[in-house]
Design an enzyme around this catalytic site. Sequence first.
Site, mmCIF file in Angstrom:
data_model
loop_
_atom_site.group_PDB
_atom_site.id
_atom_site.type_symbol
_atom_site.label_atom_id
_atom_site.label_comp_id
_atom_site.label_asym_id
_atom_site.label_seq_id
_atom_site.Cartn_x
_atom_site.Cartn_y
_atom_site.Cartn_z
ATOM 1 C CD GLU A 320 44.869 33.833 45.582
ATOM 2 O OE1 GLU A 320 43.837 33.137 45.482
ATOM 3 O OE2 GLU A 320 45.664 33.719 46.515
ATOM 4 N N GLY A 321 43.045 36.726 40.477
ATOM 5 C CA GLY A 321 41.897 36.999 39.624
ATOM 6 C C GLY A 321 41.452 38.431 39.772
ATOM 7 C CB ALA A 323 37.753 43.834 39.685
#
Length: 340
Positions: A320-321, A323
């Site tokens: 979900e994206g 770092a």
Amino acid sequence: MEKAYAEGFLSPLVPREYGGGGLGVLDTCILSEELARRTWDLRLHIREHPGLVPIVKFGTEDQKEAHLRPFCRKFNLASYCLSEPHVGSDPASLETAAALDGGDYVLNGTKMWITNAGYANLFLVFATVDRQKKHKGILSFIVPAGIPGIRRGGPIDKMGQRASNTTTVSFKNVRVPKENLLGGTADGFKKAMAALDITRPMIAIGAVGLARSAMELATRYAQKRVQFGVPIASHQAVQFMLADMAIGIEAARLLVWRAASMADQGLRTSKESAISKAFAADVAMKVTTDAVQIYGAQGYTKWHPVEKLMRDAKVIQIYEGSAQIMRRIIAKSMLEKEKK
């Protein structure tokens, strides 16, 4: 899972008029932290389905009636289908194709890393009508699982979060009625990103709950484990590790609450959601790694749960994206503000 459904945990963000819990994002985050503290893997299934968020946010009244109400009426699962085998951090380059044919869109392609996909009753699928247009060519579709041409892959053998069902989903000549085009409009990419602005704080608060579990275990163990004639909790080096855990967890929780509160007010939260997700994921990784360190050799075995928590924490820095993508979003927002 059926007990979780009976308690209303599967659709807290769905408005009450469609059978959901009618909670806000902040309310849902508070719920999610407690669930994640006990069982991170199942919390991924129990938390608000990302596949439902875009329908709640962008669906037409007819779409909400047709899909949200039946979904909430009985035990169901939904999946958010954005990532692909060769598409992760760059969703604008997705390959799943949508072609208009009469009154239907025909979907062809494969999605990867899809939570709940092995059991989902409903898919929210992102596909492109023209790859040359990148993000401008992306549409989003509400796809009931019973439509012919959908094939689910087997569970992916992951390092962590192994109780979470994660599979591929293939779409071969899947005919989706035009009325299932989310919101009846284009801008599928914007809808995907707007949904992630809401779901990222919920991922972040899950990281907080997971880290809190590791901290509590490490604190108890440090008071029982004796070295040099005293519990290791008496040693300053261990005390500082425990203190840093608490500092990180408290700060991460407040960052999540800020992003969630802003979302409940209808404000744009791309930067704040990214900050909360990036920070909380890093905190979870550090706290669980330090928990293993406090347990010592015992922590490196499967005799204790901290090794599992460390494996579970790692992927929060990825999905979900990642770092790095979170930091890119944050920096982009900062630079755009300076230009103004």
